[in-house]
Design a protein around this motif. Sequence first.
Motif, short mmCIF file in Angstrom:
data_model
loop_
_atom_site.label_atom_id
_atom_site.label_comp_id
_atom_site.label_asym_id
_atom_site.label_seq_id
_atom_site.Cartn_x
_atom_site.Cartn_y
_atom_site.Cartn_z
N ALA A 22 0.84 -1.21 0.00
CA ALA A 22 0.00 0.00 0.00
C ALA A 22 0.86 1.25 0.00
O ALA A 22 0.62 2.20 -0.77
N LEU A 23 1.88 1.28 0.83
CA LEU A 23 2.77 2.44 0.87
C LEU A 23 3.50 2.60 -0.46
O LEU A 23 3.64 3.71 -0.99
N LYS A 24 3.98 1.49 -1.00
CA LYS A 24 4.73 1.54 -2.26
C LYS A 24 3.86 2.03 -3.42
O LYS A 24 4.38 2.54 -4.43
N ALA A 25 2.55 1.86 -3.28
CA ALA A 25 1.65 2.29 -4.36
C ALA A 25 1.33 3.78 -4.26
O ALA A 25 0.56 4.30 -5.08
N LEU A 26 1.90 4.47 -3.28
CA LEU A 26 1.62 5.90 -3.10
C LEU A 26 2.91 6.71 -3.08
O LEU A 26 3.16 7.49 -2.15
N PRO A 27 3.76 6.57 -4.10
CA PRO A 27 5.08 7.21 -4.05
C PRO A 27 5.00 8.74 -4.03
O PRO A 27 5.93 9.38 -3.56
N GLU A 28 3.90 9.28 -4.50
CA GLU A 28 3.82 10.74 -4.52
C GLU A 28 3.45 11.30 -3.14
O GLU A 28 3.49 12.52 -2.93
N ARG A 29 3.12 10.42 -2.19
CA ARG A 29 2.72 10.91 -0.88
C ARG A 29 3.61 10.40 0.25
O ARG A 29 3.70 11.02 1.31
N VAL A 30 4.22 9.25 0.07
CA VAL A 30 4.95 8.66 1.17
C VAL A 30 6.15 7.87 0.64
O VAL A 30 6.10 7.31 -0.46
N GLU A 31 7.24 7.90 1.43
CA GLU A 31 8.45 7.16 1.05
C GLU A 31 8.76 6.20 2.18
O GLU A 31 8.93 6.60 3.33
N LEU A 32 8.82 4.93 1.86
CA LEU A 32 9.09 3.92 2.89
C LEU A 32 10.60 3.82 3.06
O LEU A 32 11.31 3.28 2.21
N VAL A 33 11.10 4.33 4.20
CA VAL A 33 12.56 4.44 4.35
C VAL A 33 13.16 3.32 5.17
O VAL A 33 14.36 3.05 5.07
N ALA A 34 12.35 2.66 6.00
CA ALA A 34 12.97 1.67 6.88
C ALA A 34 11.95 0.63 7.33
O ALA A 34 10.73 0.87 7.32
N ILE A 35 12.50 -0.54 7.70
CA ILE A 35 11.69 -1.58 8.32
C ILE A 35 12.45 -2.11 9.52
O ILE A 35 13.66 -2.30 9.46
N CYS A 36 11.68 -2.33 10.58
CA CYS A 36 12.31 -2.77 11.83
C CYS A 36 11.60 -4.03 12.33
O CYS A 36 10.37 -4.07 12.39
N SER A 37 12.38 -5.05 12.63
CA SER A 37 11.81 -6.29 13.17
C SER A 37 12.77 -6.84 14.21
O SER A 37 13.98 -6.70 14.07
N ARG A 38 12.24 -7.48 15.23
CA ARG A 38 13.12 -8.08 16.22
C ARG A 38 14.13 -9.02 15.55
O ARG A 38 15.24 -9.19 15.97
N ASP A 39 13.66 -9.65 14.51
CA ASP A 39 14.48 -10.62 13.76
C ASP A 39 15.10 -9.88 12.58
O ASP A 39 14.44 -9.61 11.57
N ILE A 40 16.37 -9.55 12.69
CA ILE A 40 17.00 -8.73 11.67
C ILE A 40 17.01 -9.43 10.31
O ILE A 40 16.93 -8.78 9.26
N GLN A 41 16.98 -10.76 10.31
CA GLN A 41 16.93 -11.51 9.04
C GLN A 41 15.64 -11.20 8.30
O GLN A 41 15.63 -10.95 7.10
N LYS A 42 14.57 -11.22 9.08
CA LYS A 42 13.26 -10.91 8.48
C LYS A 42 13.25 -9.49 7.93
O LYS A 42 12.76 -9.22 6.83
N ALA A 43 13.78 -8.57 8.73
CA ALA A 43 13.78 -7.17 8.32
C ALA A 43 14.56 -7.01 7.02
O ALA A 43 14.10 -6.36 6.07
N ARG A 44 15.72 -7.65 6.97
CA ARG A 44 16.54 -7.51 5.75
C ARG A 44 15.88 -8.15 4.55
O ARG A 44 15.93 -7.63 3.43
N ALA A 45 15.27 -9.31 4.75
CA ALA A 45 14.62 -10.00 3.63
C ALA A 45 13.50 -9.13 3.04
O ALA A 45 13.36 -8.99 1.82
N LEU A 46 12.73 -8.53 3.93
CA LEU A 46 11.65 -7.67 3.44
C LEU A 46 12.21 -6.42 2.78
O LEU A 46 11.68 -5.94 1.77
N ALA A 47 13.24 -5.88 3.36
CA ALA A 47 13.86 -4.68 2.76
C ALA A 47 14.35 -5.01 1.35
O ALA A 47 14.12 -4.23 0.40
#
Lengths: 341, 341, 341, 341, 341, 341
Positions: A22-47
Amino acid sequence: MPILKAAIIGGGHIADQNHIPALKALPERVELVAICSRDIQKARALADKHHIPLAYNNAAEMFDSDSKPDLIINCTANNLHYPFTVQALENNCHVLCEKPPAMNAAQAVEMADLAQKKGKVLAYNFQLRQTPEYSLLKRSLESGRLGEIYHIKANFLRRRGIPGWGNFTNKSIQGGGALMDLGVHVLDLALGLLDYGEPDRIIANTYDFIGKAGGKGLMGSWDAEKFEVEDACFAHLSFPNNASITLSTSFALNTKIQKNVNLEVFGTKAGAVLNPFALYSEMEGELVDMEFPHLEETDIQFKNTVAFLDFCEGKRSNICDAKQGAILQKIVEAIYKSAEK
Amino acid sequence: MPILKAAIIGGGHIADQNHIPALKALPERVELVAICSRDIQKARALADKHHIPLAYNNAAEMFDSDSKPDLIINCTANNLHYPFTVQALENNCHVLCEKPPAMNAAQAVEMADLAQKKGKVLAYNFQLRQTPEYSLLKRSLESGRLGEIYHIKANFLRRRGIPGWGNFTNKSIQGGGALMDLGVHVLDLALGLLDYGEPDRIIANTYDFIGKAGGKGLMGSWDAEKFEVEDACFAHLSFPNNASITLSTSFALNTKIQKNVNLEVFGTKAGAVLNPFALYSEMEGELVDMEFPHLEETDIQFKNTVAFLDFCEGKRSNICDAKQGAILQKIVEAIYKSAEK
Amino acid sequence: MPILKAAIIGGGHIADQNHIPALKALPERVELVAICSRDIQKARALADKHHIPLAYNNAAEMFDSDSKPDLIINCTANNLHYPFTVQALENNCHVLCEKPPAMNAAQAVEMADLAQKKGKVLAYNFQLRQTPEYSLLKRSLESGRLGEIYHIKANFLRRRGIPGWGNFTNKSIQGGGALMDLGVHVLDLALGLLDYGEPDRIIANTYDFIGKAGGKGLMGSWDAEKFEVEDACFAHLSFPNNASITLSTSFALNTKIQKNVNLEVFGTKAGAVLNPFALYSEMEGELVDMEFPHLEETDIQFKNTVAFLDFCEGKRSNICDAKQGAILQKIVEAIYKSAEK
Amino acid sequence: MPILKAAIIGGGHIADQNHIPALKALPERVELVAICSRDIQKARALADKHHIPLAYNNAAEMFDSDSKPDLIINCTANNLHYPFTVQALENNCHVLCEKPPAMNAAQAVEMADLAQKKGKVLAYNFQLRQTPEYSLLKRSLESGRLGEIYHIKANFLRRRGIPGWGNFTNKSIQGGGALMDLGVHVLDLALGLLDYGEPDRIIANTYDFIGKAGGKGLMGSWDAEKFEVEDACFAHLSFPNNASITLSTSFALNTKIQKNVNLEVFGTKAGAVLNPFALYSEMEGELVDMEFPHLEETDIQFKNTVAFLDFCEGKRSNICDAKQGAILQKIVEAIYKSAEK
Amino acid sequence: MPILKAAIIGGGHIADQNHIPALKALPERVELVAICSRDIQKARALADKHHIPLAYNNAAEMFDSDSKPDLIINCTANNLHYPFTVQALENNCHVLCEKPPAMNAAQAVEMADLAQKKGKVLAYNFQLRQTPEYSLLKRSLESGRLGEIYHIKANFLRRRGIPGWGNFTNKSIQGGGALMDLGVHVLDLALGLLDYGEPDRIIANTYDFIGKAGGKGLMGSWDAEKFEVEDACFAHLSFPNNASITLSTSFALNTKIQKNVNLEVFGTKAGAVLNPFALYSEMEGELVDMEFPHLEETDIQFKNTVAFLDFCEGKRSNICDAKQGAILQKIVEAIYKSAEK
Amino acid sequence: MPILKAAIIGGGHIADQNHIPALKALPERVELVAICSRDIQKARALADKHHIPLAYNNAAEMFDSDSKPDLIINCTANNLHYPFTVQALENNCHVLCEKPPAMNAAQAVEMADLAQKKGKVLAYNFQLRQTPEYSLLKRSLESGRLGEIYHIKANFLRRRGIPGWGNFTNKSIQGGGALMDLGVHVLDLALGLLDYGEPDRIIANTYDFIGKAGGKGLMGSWDAEKFEVEDACFAHLSFPNNASITLSTSFALNTKIQKNVNLEVFGTKAGAVLNPFALYSEMEGELVDMEFPHLEETDIQFKNTVAFLDFCEGKRSNICDAKQGAILQKIVEAIYKSAEK
């Protein structure tokens, strides 16, 4: 408007499938700069998968970075809604938090108060508000076609829908069972039709017979030994203006339909059913049934994210705001208390 | 057994169509000796039509006659249930009284006490107990197939069914509206599945919007100006063992179905729907839906009259007895009280 | 109002089943004093059956009698509509004449002129105007819900419905086939929605293939050798205001449905279908389909007889009057003329 | 046969999705050598996507090149059908032109005359001729099973199907509205059942109420301000042999069905419905309904392209040829003229 | 033709409801002069009810009377078919005997031989031959539409249809169970499609599990203790020309449908299902399903009585004659013998 | 357990789509080392596609290689089942052979004997045993819910399903037609419900009318000239314990349903239908129909491959073993012999 910087906290399915797209579909309004997860592997995979610049496993670090976000999507487990939302507000971020608002009423009230104090937007992701059916129901109410609503039956029932994954049966993480996970959705919809008033009388009963007995599952197999929450909840809410809601929700119930998510709304001039949408009224002195066979499918997460961004920008929006979230959580708590009697 | 002498008090439709034919169909057990109506013309017309020896417009006279009855069918208006039943019991008659038992709880309790004191049978004509569906539901419960019942949804809903005749909208004669006329039927059925326990918590709301607004009627036209009763009632009952009932009843409601009389019953092993009868359960490790397409139609008044006669003769019977009637009336009163808050 | 004296001319099925019962059901408004049929046996039999004082086989005699009627029901064969109606009007009677008005336009115009000259009511028995569906359609039009109607499809189609009795295939008695017997009904209904305007352009085709070929009949067997009329007729009517009607009618046609009597009405704001009644429109910005599942059945002959009596008494009424009948007959004649080209 | 060289004129959706894939699927019969579009970017993009050697934005250049095509697919806007087809014929190419043939009858007649003069094939892409249903209908007619067809109802109706893209509401580009875009398809099918005779009488009405009022669209939103064409057209055609056609077509109409494309065909021995295909007839002295549940889906554009190639090669083919196209365009013009009266 | 004098032997339901009304409806062909029953009370009651001149309880007396009948309807119990039919033939009467023909093959053969010797008509009342569906099936076969029939599935199945009255479970009176009472009907229909050939190979199995176990009955309650016959029978018959029949019949079987009486017929050109009648074939190179929605209901007993009278008068008739009855009884016997193996 | 080495013999569709994916999905239990096909191109192409190390066109070579397999999947043509299975067993491999087991009973018996002698597992790939419906049917039988099964109707019928590819109509390759290809599946299922007993009586008829006449095909077009096998087969099997099976199978039959694969099972306590699964029984003294709407779809080939591997490892398994295969082939042979009579 400037483009807002957004960050996600929580690396689960709902981040991957709902919020990030949803955020990625609104580039003119919002920029997704970071993702945070307790499990850094998960965070990196999603990033990597979604081309998000930064990945963290420590929220404080994220808030201290140069790319400090303007808004946070909190899609952690229920018991983390409160701490991460507080942390985000303290760091002057707007927050879209997954439902339910919190583990109890005190948390939700505190979250709302903090948001007000910080002058930031806090909202909850009750995305069923964005279906074309609910939108049409609201318009029908606002145009006067329903008259005054005096009773609502709100159902979110599954026959054998105790999820076999995640923590859905763990009380200390989820805070509750069917009500916390499913019932809050239709409760929110029903309250939204009654100006989100607070009921003055509540009675409820909760059960866990099937959850604790085990058996066939239609959403994987659950562990009956570790079933700690209610599998069904039935409540009656009465409001100061005499309106009332009957709420029925279940993870597991011996009923025909596999999944039944619906509102029946009774107004002085017309009644409505949400799914499929229909109105029952009088016209030209005869009883009329109205169907709307051409409603278009909608991406409800996309629409709810837009509603949140509108709200952040000070526009009118139908998002569930912090005050509504606190009212809802107070009602949930009252239901659980009534059921303990 | 000797043949019992019976008399009818009340000369309306229900005497003519239900009670007299049922008694007449049981000549080996009961003899219908008299009919009494305030309107002697009505009494005589029915006596002629059905070959009943005696017609009265004064009950005292009837009780003093040589043909003094052994049992009375009281099918008068609601506000006369109490005085005529008391009179009959005082005259040492068994009584089968039409539903609801009385205008309030105090009357029903007094009636039950008097019956016990006089050693006579007092019962109420909740004839829906005799449908093949309810009988099958009871057997399914007794055989253990349902497990323990923990929640029941009991509905008696009409879309536009405010009768355009009789006194159905007159509070001083009827004692109430949809609940007193319709809801009591399904409440009785639901209580019958829960050993007729008394709830310890009740919440309810009643409404009269449509009744007072007027409009299209499907059972004749009613006078909105004189509409004094509730057209809809929604209640939640919670029992000491944590079982619960959701009761919904209406004379008029903006809903699709013209008439919806049903129970949904949720047990630990199976759920049931009354009409058409179905069970929802597990079998051989799979979810199973069971239908019973060959239930035979029944003359439910005939069967209820038989149940009453059995009861008079000291046999086991599924008739609604005086104690149950008093419990039901107490619940009805509690519902009305809750709705006034 | 004084009670009007009525007489029936014509001793067939429609007198026996429709008109006499309707008159007899209105004793406070009309007294049926005589029946006249060419076959005095038939007249007497009907008089006996329905307790009608006088039976004639000579209309002149009836008009000269002491019990001279105030109004006449003319339910003779089509080719006798004109002479008996003229005779009745000349004798200062109101007339309710069976449909179609006459054998041709000239007769119908003359009948209307005579009625006006004599100051008497002449009306035609298009009783389909009295269905609850047509009444609701008219109300929907009058309330503005349909907007302006610009096109109507009017159908009265039978798959194999050439009657095996009567004179339905005899042109000199009937004046025509499917159009004269069936099509006039839906044509009248359609014209009634367009203020009974006169079309300025007409095109039509008629056929008799199946009628002349013979075969399976669903209303008895007909004699293909003596089939003189059209078995099907298709016409397009265009009105000065650009509204249009497509008329389709058949005694016999190779189509699925056994009998199809319907209007499809297209308005600027909504469309309507007559049977079962439905509206198709927009509401709250969405397309809506409206159904009316609780329309009550009506005795349409009774209601049309009432409409005629109201009209005789100078009240407003939705009966087909003499002018409308003349317009309709002119259209029928124009259709036949177009089809001959 | 030698492989024919083909070129496409027009770079829109129908080239990309229909014509190019069909040509590409027939490599043993035709080689697609060039594509020409006013917009050279479009032309190149399509050339790249489909591996077409040459891309032009100037047709004259294309005809002058070494790779001069043997045949042209003209899938330009309606108002360009005439100029490009003429140009292609002048350059000695066969032409398959999209429907409708032209903007008016004169153009279509001139195109047909030119094709004949040049000895080249000119055909129109009425691809609905290739459905299995229409093929079966034709076979049923040819085998005599239908007898002689005397009436056809031809419908191409949309409830709210005014396209929100393209030039569908622009009269100078399209030449008309629903009739030019949709109605011509079913008119072509109907004429194909009547040996493509020319009607001697036509009456028609056209409307634009909904198009000019605006509202909900199911094919995107249209601009009511710029709506210049008819949104609905109803016509009746009568032929010298007394056969007749009722044609109904709409972009927007207040009717239940979202899209209704169908023929009802009435023959002396049987009737037929096109979608889903069914026959209604007599068999063994009884009325019979015949259904054909196993018709196979077909790529109708592929089959129509094959039909065109067959025709180019002098084989028998069911393609719509230049003479038929001219007749159809004359009828369309007559319909519009009638509607102006 | 002279009017034939008829007498009934047997005073049961089938005489009262079927045979007497059929004879009474044919006064121009037959006069019902007497009824004979072992129970003279029954005979007299029927004679009174139906205005039959004479009542007997002794057949010999009847045959010796002045009003000696020309034909006999033998509707006695199965074990009396043989003796009364023989007696009637010996007394030179035509006989219409109820099905099944006899208790065993020897009786049926002897009855046929005797009829031939006496020159009298003997026929059996297989009235299902007279349904419009079977008539249409025969016509479809005779017209060649089915091609050659090579396999038939003949079913007469009841789920719980052991009659709770009469002698249906008594082997010495009935001669057998489901096969003798029900199966013979569809066996007769199937044989009638195969020129009533005799099979050269038969295999069968019979069962009595449910009959002997008892349980729920849908045609009253039967006495499981006294259940002596088969409750189900499955057989395969193969004919010299390689055609085959699969016969399935039951009084009681654990199957969905309450009553299933049907033939599925497989021919080289088309297949047929009897109820509701349908043909499955090819047409115009496609697979076609044909339905006949307008078959008219028929009084099948009336038509079978007419067929018998025609046969008595030497006309062609589709009645089951003595030879066919003997063949059928031989097959029944062979089925029972095979099942004993 | 050690990982088994597997090889495929046969390079057709069923290897590519069914067996190879199933083996590849079980890497912890089996390693697919080689594929062998008469056509080495096919073998290599499959090896490449599925990453199989070795490709052969000579089985002997494969058995002699270093990578000698432990088990063989024999998915060759029917006439090669015997030689390759024998070769594999001789080379001490377990074998999973496609159905039918062999061309005749002698082969199947010899194969079973050899497997026993070599101490190797031989099994047949009747994968319909693995559907959730059949599994539930078996559990219902084993739990006693069906009682004792006494009759089964086993159907595998196609309306026009003669494959237009492969060798399905070639008797020397296939050994037969519908029975060998389709009927064996449902015969195996039926026998599996009867402890795979051997029938003591069999009667059957086979036909080839449609196959030899040609016509419309729904699985491609077949060559009527070369049609050598039965297109339909009907058989009745009777077992020593009096149970019976009616088997019906067809490639082509004039019937409504395009494909009908089903068992109807009649037990003393309940009946069952396989697709969709349902039980018909008595419960609480009433007739009950039970449906199981939530059965989950299964990969039946995967499950059958697992069953085979379990069997190879000496575990209990519901695979069709060599003895059952021999019994089935004997029955098939007996059916063909009976049909020749």
